[in-house]
Design a protein around this motif. Sequence first.
Motif, short mmCIF file in Angstrom:
data_model
loop_
_atom_site.label_atom_id
_atom_site.label_comp_id
_atom_site.label_asym_id
_atom_site.label_seq_id
_atom_site.Cartn_x
_atom_site.Cartn_y
_atom_site.Cartn_z
N ALA A 46 54.73 29.47 38.62
CA ALA A 46 55.38 30.52 39.41
C ALA A 46 54.41 31.13 40.41
O ALA A 46 54.79 31.55 41.50
N SER A 47 53.12 31.15 40.03
CA SER A 47 52.10 31.70 40.93
C SER A 47 50.79 30.95 40.74
O SER A 47 50.60 30.27 39.74
N VAL A 48 49.92 31.10 41.72
CA VAL A 48 48.63 30.42 41.69
C VAL A 48 47.54 31.42 42.11
O VAL A 48 47.77 32.25 42.99
N LYS A 49 46.38 31.36 41.45
CA LYS A 49 45.27 32.27 41.76
C LYS A 49 44.29 31.60 42.70
O LYS A 49 43.92 30.45 42.51
N ASP A 50 43.86 32.35 43.70
CA ASP A 50 42.82 31.90 44.62
C ASP A 50 41.55 32.68 44.29
O ASP A 50 41.48 33.88 44.52
N LYS A 51 40.57 31.99 43.72
CA LYS A 51 39.33 32.65 43.29
C LYS A 51 38.17 32.36 44.24
O LYS A 51 37.03 32.67 43.94
N ARG A 52 38.45 31.77 45.39
CA ARG A 52 37.37 31.34 46.28
C ARG A 52 36.64 32.49 46.94
O ARG A 52 35.47 32.37 47.27
N THR A 53 37.28 33.64 47.17
CA THR A 53 36.65 34.73 47.89
C THR A 53 35.88 35.68 46.98
O THR A 53 35.32 36.66 47.45
N GLY A 54 35.85 35.40 45.70
CA GLY A 54 35.17 36.29 44.77
C GLY A 54 36.18 37.15 44.02
O GLY A 54 36.03 37.40 42.84
N LYS A 55 37.23 37.60 44.72
CA LYS A 55 38.31 38.35 44.07
C LYS A 55 39.45 37.37 43.79
O LYS A 55 39.74 36.51 44.61
N ALA A 56 40.10 37.52 42.68
CA ALA A 56 41.24 36.66 42.36
C ALA A 56 42.49 37.21 43.05
O ALA A 56 42.91 38.33 42.77
N VAL A 57 43.05 36.43 43.97
CA VAL A 57 44.26 36.82 44.67
C VAL A 57 45.39 35.92 44.17
O VAL A 57 45.23 34.70 44.12
N VAL A 58 46.51 36.52 43.77
CA VAL A 58 47.63 35.76 43.23
C VAL A 58 48.68 35.55 44.32
O VAL A 58 49.11 36.50 44.97
N TYR A 59 49.08 34.30 44.49
CA TYR A 59 50.11 33.93 45.46
C TYR A 59 51.32 33.36 44.72
O TYR A 59 51.17 32.55 43.81
N ARG A 60 52.53 33.79 45.10
CA ARG A 60 53.76 33.25 44.51
C ARG A 60 54.08 31.91 45.16
O ARG A 60 54.02 31.79 46.39
N VAL A 61 54.45 30.91 44.37
CA VAL A 61 54.83 29.60 44.90
C VAL A 61 56.29 29.68 45.33
O VAL A 61 57.18 29.90 44.51
N THR A 62 56.55 29.52 46.65
CA THR A 62 57.91 29.64 47.17
C THR A 62 58.41 28.38 47.85
O THR A 62 59.59 28.29 48.20
N VAL A 63 57.52 27.40 48.07
CA VAL A 63 57.90 26.19 48.81
C VAL A 63 57.27 24.96 48.14
O VAL A 63 56.15 25.03 47.65
N ILE A 64 58.01 23.86 48.13
CA ILE A 64 57.44 22.56 47.79
C ILE A 64 57.43 21.77 49.10
O ILE A 64 58.47 21.57 49.71
N ASP A 65 56.24 21.38 49.55
CA ASP A 65 56.10 20.71 50.85
C ASP A 65 56.74 19.33 50.89
O ASP A 65 57.01 18.73 49.85
#
Length: 131
Positions: A46-65
């Motif tokens: 349902a969501s994915v975490k982006d940990k690359r910037t140091g802070k964990a940012v959660v993004y909702r998955v809304t599209v399948i490419d």
Amino acid sequence: FKNYLIITPNQIPTGNATYRIISAKKKTAAFVGLQKKNVKAFVIPASVKDKRTGKAVVYRVTVIDKKAFAGCGKLKKLQIKSKKLTSIGKNAFTGIQKNAVISCPSACRKAYRKLITAKTGFKKKTMKILF
């Protein structure tokens, strides 16, 4: 290199999957594809975490490419956990096994039946959608 996805700055690699940031402001992401194509089962969260910037940012998955599962000939079970899908790209399911089973949240039955069509590579005669 043809079996690997090239990661760009707006993409989030997690495990075997790659996601693309659609909107940083709305915190939405798209499922781009698998890095290893020989999986038999996969779960789109349902969501994915982006940990690359140091802070964990959660993004909702809304599209399948488009062509997200192209070349995944062994994929037989796909589970979609996101209840917020707005679109599924053309030929997203083309290339998976012809008797594949796609599991979706039961709350999204009507909406996902409209999204999962022949344009997305879904074969109505042999594939199943479970809710």
